[in-house]
Scaffold this active site. Sequence first.
Site, PDB file in Angstrom:
ATOM      1  N   ALA A  51     -32.123  -6.762  10.344  1.00 23.85           N
ATOM      2  CA  ALA A  51     -31.572  -8.902  10.726  1.00 23.85           C
ATOM      3  C   ALA A  51     -31.742  -9.288  12.638  1.00 23.85           C
ATOM      4  CB  ALA A  51     -30.047  -8.532  10.786  1.00 23.85           C
ATOM      5  N   GLN A 132     -33.787  -7.059   0.677  1.00 30.80           N
ATOM      6  CA  GLN A 132     -32.802  -6.249   0.467  1.00 30.80           C
ATOM      7  C   GLN A 132     -31.502  -6.576   0.898  1.00 30.80           C
ATOM      8  OE1 GLN A 132     -31.332  -4.642   4.360  1.00 30.80           O
ATOM      9  NE2 GLN A 132     -31.364  -2.423   3.357  1.00 30.80           N
ATOM     10  N   CYS A 162     -24.899  -1.052   6.907  1.00 32.67           N
ATOM     11  CA  CYS A 162     -24.969  -1.926   7.738  1.00 32.67           C
ATOM     12  C   CYS A 162     -23.217  -1.498   8.566  1.00 32.67           C
ATOM     13  CB  CYS A 162     -24.680  -3.124   7.112  1.00 32.67           C
ATOM     14  SG  CYS A 162     -23.920  -4.665   8.331  1.00 32.67           S
ATOM     15  N   LYS A 201     -30.729   1.683  -0.023  1.00 31.68           N
ATOM     16  CA  LYS A 201     -29.988   2.369   1.888  1.00 31.68           C
ATOM     17  C   LYS A 201     -29.223   2.709   2.642  1.00 31.68           C
ATOM     18  CE  LYS A 201     -32.305   2.288   6.843  1.00 31.68           C
ATOM     19  NZ  LYS A 201     -30.928   1.091   7.244  1.00 31.68           N
ATOM     20  N   ASN A 262     -35.145   8.687   7.719  1.00 29.36           N
ATOM     21  CA  ASN A 262     -35.116   7.267   8.568  1.00 29.36           C
ATOM     22  C   ASN A 262     -34.269   7.943   9.645  1.00 29.36           C
ATOM     23  OD1 ASN A 262     -33.181   4.418   8.736  1.00 29.36           O
ATOM     24  ND2 ASN A 262     -35.729   4.476   9.838  1.00 29.36           N
ATOM     25  N   GLY A 263     -34.231   7.493  10.654  1.00 28.85           N
ATOM     26  CA  GLY A 263     -33.802   7.501  12.115  1.00 28.85           C
ATOM     27  C   GLY A 263     -34.314   8.339  13.414  1.00 28.85           C
ATOM     28  N   ARG A 287     -36.289   0.253  15.215  1.00 30.20           N
ATOM     29  CA  ARG A 287     -36.940   0.575  16.227  1.00 30.20           C
ATOM     30  C   ARG A 287     -37.868   0.574  17.375  1.00 30.20           C
ATOM     31  NH1 ARG A 287     -31.703   3.904  18.057  1.00 30.20           N
ATOM     32  NH2 ARG A 287     -31.660   4.766  16.831  1.00 30.20           N
TER      33      ARG A 287
END
Length: 413
Positions: A51, A132, A162, A201, A262-263, A287
Amino acid sequence: MAGKGFTVNKNWDNPVEYPMPEGVRVPAELRIGNGPNPILVTPATVLAPMAGVTDTGFRRFIRHASTFTAEAAVASDEQAVAEVDATITNQQSGCGLLMTEFTSADGLSRMRESKRKRYLTFYDDEHPIGAQLFGSNAETLADAARIVEGTGFDTVDLNLGCPAKRVVGCNGGSGLLRDLPKIAEIFRTVRKAVTIPFTVKFRLGWNDSQIICVELARIAESEGLNALALHARTREQGYSGQARWEWIAAVKDAVKIPVIGNGDIRTPEDAAAMVARTHCDAVMIGRAAPANPWIFRQIAQYTATGRYELPTAQDRYHLIRAYFKMLLDDAAASQSLPRDARHGETAGKMKQFATWFTHGVPGGAKLRAAIYQARKGAEVLEQVDHFFQAQLTNPSDEPIEELTFPEDTLVCD
Ligand SMILES: Cc1cc2nc3c(=O)[nH]c(=O)nc-3n(C[C@H](O)[C@H](O)[C@H](O)COP(=O)(O)O)c2cc1C
């Protein structure tokens, strides 16, 4: 969880060094969806939804920055490059699937057509692309999913990760991780509403005593979802600590539908290590993309040759200049906002990107300070030109800073 946003225990700055798995690489392809026309994600890399970041301008920028050609490969093994070239050149990008920022299903269903268009804008060169949604009402999410399908997206994704209070407060995002029956109802209702691939997700669970990711994955598969993306942290962790890849492996063991890990992937080596340790079908990167927009291209090079290029200062200058020029051109072309608001929004985007990108630039703190002073987008570009022209004529020996994230850049996941 202290204060505004999530505290970050800066593990991002102390990355875990993963032993390099012999021969294991990010898969060349991921198929999402059953039947005759699955979505082909080649290579199996995904730009994570972010976002405030992954709007159409940034997505196209990343797709462009990821373009991979044979010449760019540190060619030591012609055969490997030829194979990659044959795979990549068709798709012209090392980033296989793009994801939009999350969009509120409630907001979408109430929105006027013109505003909806703005939120769901994408260009042909962004395919394959997934949109999404977040929300907690099954029927509203189904309506929003129909809008997404009608707009031409390749997949529709549900956000169950989120951690932000305002989203959890209306039981959306990670707030739903405490209610598996509700999640099952949403899966069923949205699945019935659309025929395009439907993905989710999510995170491990609300906290360490409520880790439900394996159960959720099984429910998703039984309700007909086509792929899963797991950010391997609990809601309570926020962005702190390490992502717990062992849970990605556990989810992969539990289902047959594709699992996207992911991560904390910061480098091509991390991406390969995640595949080696979890057997996930694809990797999703958040990121590291704004901090190093070449990450997807580097993963493609690394997959082909075991090595990859690092950008020069000249490359960095060209890339930030190209992106900022694109933002200014888009602002000049778009009529969606009054002129001053457009300029303000563009300058804001440039500053946000600079926050991430300049961490890889020697003397980046100076550039950031100059950019923050600027009021308009054109002034930001002037500062960039000024900084890099000085940098290229008289290279700074200032150290490259470690990447840190000011708390207010972390809004949601
Ligand atoms: C600024 C920012 C915005 C994010 N927004 C979203 C979002 O809209 N939807 C979502 O599912 N995840 C969102 N995320 C989470 C990322 O998609 C990703 O799961 C998380 O950053 C971990 O991956 P990474 O270690 O590769 O960054 C956001 C993350 C950041 C840093």
